[in-house]
Write an enzyme that holds these catalytic residues in place. Structure first.
Site, PDB file in Angstrom:
ATOM      1  N   GLU A   1     -16.374  -8.955  -3.567  1.00  0.00           N
ATOM      2  CA  GLU A   1     -14.956  -8.555  -3.564  1.00  0.00           C
ATOM      3  C   GLU A   1     -14.051  -9.778  -3.414  1.00  0.00           C
ATOM      4  O   GLU A   1     -13.023  -9.894  -4.083  1.00  0.00           O
ATOM      5  CB  GLU A   1     -14.685  -7.585  -2.401  1.00  0.00           C
TER       6      GLU A   1
ATOM      7  N   SER B   1      -5.645  -2.644  14.847  1.00  0.00           N
ATOM      8  CA  SER B   1      -5.068  -1.822  15.910  1.00  0.00           C
ATOM      9  C   SER B   1      -6.091  -1.346  16.940  1.00  0.00           C
ATOM     10  O   SER B   1      -5.842  -1.422  18.151  1.00  0.00           O
ATOM     11  CB  SER B   1      -4.345  -0.619  15.298  1.00  0.00           C
TER      12      SER B   1
ATOM     13  N   LYS C   1     -11.968  -5.235   2.934  1.00  0.00           N
ATOM     14  CA  LYS C   1     -11.404  -4.295   3.906  1.00  0.00           C
ATOM     15  C   LYS C   1     -12.357  -3.113   4.020  1.00  0.00           C
ATOM     16  O   LYS C   1     -12.629  -2.422   3.043  1.00  0.00           O
ATOM     17  CB  LYS C   1     -10.032  -3.827   3.435  1.00  0.00           C
TER      18      LYS C   1
ATOM     19  N   ARG D   1     -11.259   7.372   3.434  1.00  0.00           N
ATOM     20  CA  ARG D   1     -10.986   6.259   2.522  1.00  0.00           C
ATOM     21  C   ARG D   1     -12.271   5.604   2.000  1.00  0.00           C
ATOM     22  O   ARG D   1     -12.227   4.505   1.459  1.00  0.00           O
ATOM     23  CB  ARG D   1     -10.150   5.198   3.241  1.00  0.00           C
TER      24      ARG D   1
ATOM     25  N   CYS E   1       0.865  -1.165   0.000  1.00  0.00           N
ATOM     26  CA  CYS E   1       0.000   0.000   0.000  1.00  0.00           C
ATOM     27  C   CYS E   1       0.908   1.223   0.000  1.00  0.00           C
ATOM     28  O   CYS E   1       2.095   1.103   0.264  1.00  0.00           O
ATOM     29  CB  CYS E   1      -0.909   0.025   1.223  1.00  0.00           C
TER      30      CYS E   1
ATOM     31  N   CYS F   1      -4.301   5.864  -0.209  1.00  0.00           N
ATOM     32  CA  CYS F   1      -3.744   4.568  -0.593  1.00  0.00           C
ATOM     33  C   CYS F   1      -3.554   4.449  -2.102  1.00  0.00           C
ATOM     34  O   CYS F   1      -3.523   3.338  -2.640  1.00  0.00           O
ATOM     35  CB  CYS F   1      -4.645   3.439  -0.106  1.00  0.00           C
TER      36      CYS F   1
ATOM     37  N   TYR G   1      -1.600  -8.367  16.868  1.00  0.00           N
ATOM     38  CA  TYR G   1      -0.454  -7.785  17.573  1.00  0.00           C
ATOM     39  C   TYR G   1      -0.105  -8.585  18.825  1.00  0.00           C
ATOM     40  O   TYR G   1       0.953  -8.396  19.405  1.00  0.00           O
ATOM     41  CB  TYR G   1      -0.749  -6.315  17.915  1.00  0.00           C
TER      42      TYR G   1
ATOM     43  N   ARG H   1      -2.876   4.334  12.305  1.00  0.00           N
ATOM     44  CA  ARG H   1      -2.477   5.514  11.519  1.00  0.00           C
ATOM     45  C   ARG H   1      -1.438   6.344  12.264  1.00  0.00           C
ATOM     46  O   ARG H   1      -0.622   6.998  11.630  1.00  0.00           O
ATOM     47  CB  ARG H   1      -3.712   6.320  11.125  1.00  0.00           C
TER      48      ARG H   1
ATOM     49  N   LYS I   1     -11.248  -7.669   7.107  1.00  0.00           N
ATOM     50  CA  LYS I   1     -10.636  -6.731   8.035  1.00  0.00           C
ATOM     51  C   LYS I   1     -11.544  -5.533   8.270  1.00  0.00           C
ATOM     52  O   LYS I   1     -12.069  -5.004   7.289  1.00  0.00           O
ATOM     53  CB  LYS I   1      -9.319  -6.260   7.416  1.00  0.00           C
TER      54      LYS I   1
HETATM   55  C1  PBG Z   1      -2.893   0.450   4.889  1.00  0.00           C
HETATM   56  C2  PBG Z   1      -3.349  -0.339   6.043  1.00  0.00           C
HETATM   57  C3  PBG Z   1      -4.127   0.045   7.158  1.00  0.00           C
HETATM   58  C4  PBG Z   1      -4.142  -1.048   8.026  1.00  0.00           C
HETATM   59  C5  PBG Z   1      -3.436  -2.067   7.404  1.00  0.00           C
HETATM   60  N1  PBG Z   1      -2.976  -1.626   6.175  1.00  0.00           N
HETATM   61  C6  PBG Z   1      -4.731   1.332   7.529  1.00  0.00           C
HETATM   62  C7  PBG Z   1      -5.749   1.969   6.695  1.00  0.00           C
HETATM   63  O1  PBG Z   1      -6.256   1.403   5.732  1.00  0.00           O
HETATM   64  O2  PBG Z   1      -6.039   3.122   6.999  1.00  0.00           O
HETATM   65  C8  PBG Z   1      -4.787  -1.110   9.370  1.00  0.00           C
HETATM   66  C9  PBG Z   1      -4.154  -2.036  10.359  1.00  0.00           C
HETATM   67  C10 PBG Z   1      -4.592  -1.831  11.758  1.00  0.00           C
HETATM   68  O3  PBG Z   1      -5.398  -0.931  12.072  1.00  0.00           O
HETATM   69  O4  PBG Z   1      -4.127  -2.600  12.618  1.00  0.00           O
HETATM   70  N2  PBG Z   1      -3.796   0.779   3.937  1.00  0.00           N
END
Ligand code: PBG
Length: 340
Positions: A245, A286, A207, A229, A132, A142, A325, A217, A260
Site C-alpha cells: 500500500e 484516539s 490504515k 470498514r 474523507c 468513507c 492529541y 467516532r 495508523k
Molecule cells: C476518517 C478517520 C478516522 C480517523 C482518522 N480519520 C476514523 C475511521 O477511519 O473510522 C481516526 C483517528 C483517531 O482515532 O484518532 N476516516
C-alpha cells in the site's frame, strides 16, 4: 566468557569486560547516549472543527479534547504553534449529511473556513486536512455506497472534490484517509490540473481497520450505520500488504506516508522505515490517547511518563512525524520553539 565471569568467579576475581550500566549512571549520561529523541518539531496536532461560531464541545471519550468551531480552531492552532507544534491536522464536520457527502466539498464549510482563518492568522503553521467523507455521509462510510457496497471509483470523484476544496481554502497538505484504491493518483492529478502543484499529499497509506478509532467516532460522529470498514481499511495481521500500500501511494505521488494506528503497529512503522525513504508519519490515535487518559484519571498510570514513553517508542520505530492529541502539551514540555 561473560557467563563464566558472572557465575563462576568470586566477587574479587570478577573482571567484567563490559559494564553497560556505566552508560545509565546519571541523567546527564543517559541524555548523551539516547538513540531516539522526541522533538516538538515532529508533532502534528489534530483538531476537530465544528460548525457554528464560538462552539466548544468537549469530547467525552477523549478527555481534554474538544470540537471547536472555525474561530476557536484558529485560536487552538495558533496557540499550538506558539507552544512549538509546527502543524495541525483538521477534521471537518457537516451542516447536513447525505449519501453523496455533498457538504464535504463546500467552499463555505466549517473545515474550509478553519483552513482560511488559520492560514490568515498564523501562516507558518502547516495545515494538513483529513480528506474523507465518513462524517458527511448519512451511512457513515468513507465512500459512496451503491447496492450495499462501497463503490471505489465513484468515491474517487468525491475525494477529489473534497481535496480541491481544501486546496482552494489554502491547505498545505491534503491527507486522504478513506483507503480507496487509486485516490492518491487521482488527487495528485486533480491538484496539478488546477494549479495546486505546491499542495502536498500525506496519505493514510497503511490504515488498519482498528478498534482504537472508537473515541474518534464519537468526536466525528462517523460510526458506520451498517457493516464495518474492513472492506477498505487494512486487516490488522498484515504487514507485507502495508508495504505494498505504501509503495503504491509513493508511486502515485504521496509526499508523506502514514501508518495508523501507531502503538499496536510499531513493527509496520519499522518495516516501512527500512524499505522506503519518504517521510513516515504515525498516528497515535484516539483509542491510544483515551486508554492512557482513563488510566491516569484513576491514578493507575503516570500520564506524562506514559506519553513520553509511547511517543518516543513511535520515534524509535522509525517515524519522522508523530500525530498526537498530546502535541501542544508535549511541545510545551519539550521546549519547542517556532523560532528555531
Ligand atoms: C476518517 C478517520 C478516522 C480517523 C482518522 N480519520 C476514523 C475511521 O477511519 O473510522 C481516526 C483517528 C483517531 O482515532 O484518532 N476516516
Amino acid at each position: 566468557m561473560l557467563e563464566r565471569n558472572l557465575v563462576d568467579s568470586s566477587p574479587t576475581e570478577r573482571d567484567l569486560p563490559i559494564r553497560p550500566r556505566r552508560l545509565r549512571r546519571s541523567q546527564s549520561v543517559r541524555r548523551l547516549v539516547r538513540e531516539s529523541r522526541l522533538s516538538a518539531d515532529m508533532l502534528v496536532y489534530p483538531i476537530f472543527v465544528a460548525t457554528g461560531r464560538g462552539v466548544e464541545h468537549p469530547i467525552e471519550a477523549m478527555p481534554g479534547q474538544r470540537r471547536l468551531s472555525a474561530d476557536l480552531a484558529e485560536e487552538a492552532a495558533s496557540s499550538a504553534f506558539r507552544a512549538g507544534v509546527p502543524a495541525v491536522l483538521l477534521f471537518g464536520s457537516p451542516r447536513y449529511k447525505d449519501d453523496a457527502a455533498t457538504d464535504a466539498s463546500a467552499d463555505d464549510g466549517a473545515v474550509q473556513e478553519a483552513i482560511r482563518r488559520i492560514k490568515r492568522s498564523t501562516p507558518e503553521v502547516v495545515v494538513f486536512t483529513d480528506v474523507c467523507v465518513c462524517a458527511y455521509t448519512d451511512h457513515g462510510h468513507c465512500g459512496i455506497v451503491s447496492s450495499g457496497e462501497i463503490d471505489n471509483d465513484a468515491s474517487l470523484d468525491v475525494m477529489v472534490g473534497v481535496a480541491l476544496s481544501h486546496a482552494r481554502a489554502g491547505a498545505d497538505f491534503v491527507a486522504p484517509s478513506d483507503m480507496m484504491d487509486g485516490r492518491v493518483g487521482a488527487i495528485r492529478e486533480a491538484l496539478d490540473d488546477n494549479g495546486f502543484e505546491q499542495v502536498g499529499i500525506m496519505s493514510y497509506a497503511a490504515k488498519y481497520a482498528s478498534a482504537f478509532y472508537g473515541p474518534f467516532r464519537e468526536a466525528a460522529d462517523s460510526t458506520p450505520q451498517f457493516g464495518d470498514r474492513s472492506t477498505y481499511q487494512m486487516d490488522p495481521p498484515n504487514v507485507r500488504e502495508a508495504l505494498r500500500e505504501i509503495e503504491l501511494d509513493i508511486d502515485e505521488g504521496a509526499d508523506i506516508v502514514m501508518v495508523k494506528p501507531a502503538l499496536a503497529y510499531l513493527d509496520v512503522i519499522a518495516a516501512a522505515r527500512a524499505e522506503f525513504n519518504a517521510p513516515i508519519a504515525a498516528y497515535n490515535v484516539s483509542g491510544e490517547y483515551s486508554m492512557v487518559k482513563a488510566a491516569a484519571q484513576r491514578g493507575w498510570i503516570d500520564e506524562q511518563r506514559a506519553v513520553d514513553e509511547a511517543l518516543t517508542a513511535i520515534v524509535r520505530a522509525g517515524a519522522d512525524i508523530v500525530i498526537t492529541y498530546w502535541a501542544p502539551e508535549v511541545a510545551a514540555r519539550l521546549g519547542g520553539s517556532p523560532a528555531r
